[in-house]
Scaffold this active site. Structure first.
Site, PDB file in Angstrom:
ATOM      1  N   TYR A 207      -9.686   5.760 131.843  1.00  0.00           N
ATOM      2  CA  TYR A 207      -9.625   6.233 133.220  1.00  0.00           C
ATOM      3  C   TYR A 207      -8.414   7.132 133.462  1.00  0.00           C
ATOM      4  CZ  TYR A 207     -12.858   2.289 134.021  1.00  0.00           C
ATOM      5  OH  TYR A 207     -13.900   1.397 133.958  1.00  0.00           O
TER       6      TYR A 207
ATOM      7  N   HIS B  67     -15.048  -1.262 125.601  1.00  0.00           N
ATOM      8  CA  HIS B  67     -15.494  -0.377 126.669  1.00  0.00           C
ATOM      9  C   HIS B  67     -16.738   0.424 126.278  1.00  0.00           C
ATOM     10  CE1 HIS B  67     -13.929   2.490 130.080  1.00  0.00           C
ATOM     11  NE2 HIS B  67     -15.131   1.999 130.309  1.00  0.00           N
TER      12      HIS B  67
END
Length: 463
Positions: free
Chosen positions: A56, A124
């Protein structure tokens, strides 16, 4: 879960503040996001968990700086809140699940977040890599958990396709004898798509998964009046145009009834997942406005609540999120009345919450009629272009290996080297080779879903 740790479900707060919004993917100008104020106010309002990722962008660093402020450290000791982050995804088309990268990623997250330990670490977007790679990363995270002094507390996986998440959770239990602590899914329990409940809960629970957080209740920004988010990287959202058009029609339908699609969508997803996801939920601090003590959980027979991850970009969104969250708590069947009274919100707020729940369910029925065939549609993840690119890279690698093998003594004598073949289904590849053992995903993966004309998965689940 380490044998010395309590179950994650006994301590994880059911409301998690997502910090993916601290990122140019969702916001074109990060200077306009009061991230430090959001984090400090969230803590003051009772939020006790934050979700982030190295992928992110600056999110981990921004969150770490906010949590390191003297005013935060003085009022909210590190042991009073949880940090959840991830490993494995580096960039849009770059992944590394190797043991070496997992170790490096964990060290980097600890530094950026300015903390001595991470409460939960996910692999992830697991659908983009092979089952073997996921297993290697999970095993390394657990090794760090067990051997490196509590640097990691709990281990999980995250991603989008529910069938793939289920199959990987089953495989990890089968191969290691230990279930995952958490499996986080996003955009799969929304007003548009509820497949996390219809096909996910029972399989994940059967695989021993302790907690299943539901993230992105607006479908990564799809379910809004203004449409999908456009950040500094432009329009990246994977929803096909026909789905976007159907959502726009649903938004206009809500407007005509004095409502907004996003308010209906948020309330529906959070409220219903709080109940439907309770069997894979948690008993941590619910941020209800009532003082919470961990030791009181068993004494009061505190029920588990389905866990939601909610991201905000400004203080107004945070305040509205907390208002809705607490209103939902006031309306809970088992504990709502006690919560409303002990928090000081009172009987009237509970009655309003119950009326609002009925109204939202009526609106959801209408919205789904407008969405029609797009109800329970799931877009491809990864998309076909990514799979084609990855397949070509694999083929190039195999050709190089075969070229080297052709010149090796083993090949010239007809012994030993046989090239492997690789197949891929929605990012999950399974190698078949006479020289390498393989991991097989159980039935119910994306191969069992119907692919419609838009190229996405269309899974018919209960509504």
């Amino acid at each position: 879960m380490s044998k010395t740790q309590p179950p994650l479900s006994s301590i994880l707060p059911p409301l998690i503040c997502g910090s993916a919004t601290f990122n140019i993917l969702y916001n074109p100008d990060l200077s306009l996001i009061p991230a430090h104020s959001i984090v400090e106010r969230a803590l003051a309002l009772g939020v006790r968990a934050f979700d982030t990722s190295p992928y992110y962008g600056p999110s981990e660093s921004i969150l770490g700086d906010a949590l390191a402020k003297p005013s935060v450290r003085q009022n909210f000791p590190r042991e009073e809140y949880m940090i959840l982050t991830k490993v494995g995804r580096i960039a849009a088309h770059e992944f590394d699940y190797s043991k070496e990268w997992v170790r490096k990623s964990v060290r980097g997250s600890l530094e950026r977040l300015k903390t001595g330990y991470l409460d939960v670490v996910y692999c992830h977007d697991v659908e983009f890599v092979s089952a073997e790679e996921v297993l290697e990363a999970v095993r390394e995270l657990r090794r760090i958990r067990d051997e490196e002094g509590g640097v990691i507390k709990y281990v999980g996986i995250s991603g989008y396709p529910v069938p793939v998440l289920c199959s990987l959770a089953e495989m990890i239990l089968r191969e290691t004898g230990e279930p995952l602590d958490a499996v986080m899914s996003y955009a799969n329990y929304t007003i548009q798509n509820t497949t996390l409940a219809s096909i996910g809960i029972q399989r994940l629970k059967a695989a021993g998964v302790d907690v299943v957080p539901n993230a992105s209740v607006l479908g990564m920004g799809l379910l809004r009046r203004v449409g999908v988010p456009v950040g500094a990287l432009g329009q990246w959202h994977p929803a096909p145009e026909a789905l976007r058009s159907a959502v726009h029609e649903a938004s206009e339908w809500c407007d005509a009834r004095g409502e907004t699609l996003e308010k209906v969508a948020i309330r529906y997803s959070v409220e219903n997942w709080m109940n439907e996801g309770a069997e894979v939920g948690s008993r941590g601090d619910p941020a209800s406005g009532v003082p919470w003590k961990r030791e009181s959980i068993e004494e009061l027979s505190v029920p588990k609540l389905g866990v939601s991850v909610m991201g905000v970009s400004n203080l107004e969104e945070l305040d509205e999120t907390m208002r809705v969250w607490r209103s939902i708590l006031d309306g809970l069947e088992e504990s709502g009345e006690r919560t409303a009274m002990e928090s000081g919100r009172g009987k009237e707020k509970r009655e309003w919450s119950l009326r609002r729940k009925g109204r939202v369910l009526e609106l959801v029925e209408g919205v789904r009629k407008v969405l029609g065939e797009w109800t329970d549609f799931a877009w491809d993840s990864p998309d076909r272009a990514y799979l084609d690119t990855r397949e070509e890279k694999r083929n190039c690698k195999l050709r190089k290996e075969e070229g080297l093998a052709a010149d090796s003594p083993e090949r010239s004598t007809g012994e030993g080297v046989v090239s492997g073949k690789t197949s891929s289904t929605s990012g999950q590849s399974t190698q078949t080779s006479t020289t390498k053992s393989t991991l097989h995903l159980t039935p119910g993966t994306v191969a069992d879903t119907h692919m419609n004309g838009e190229g996405g998965q269309h899974i018919r689940g209960k509504l």
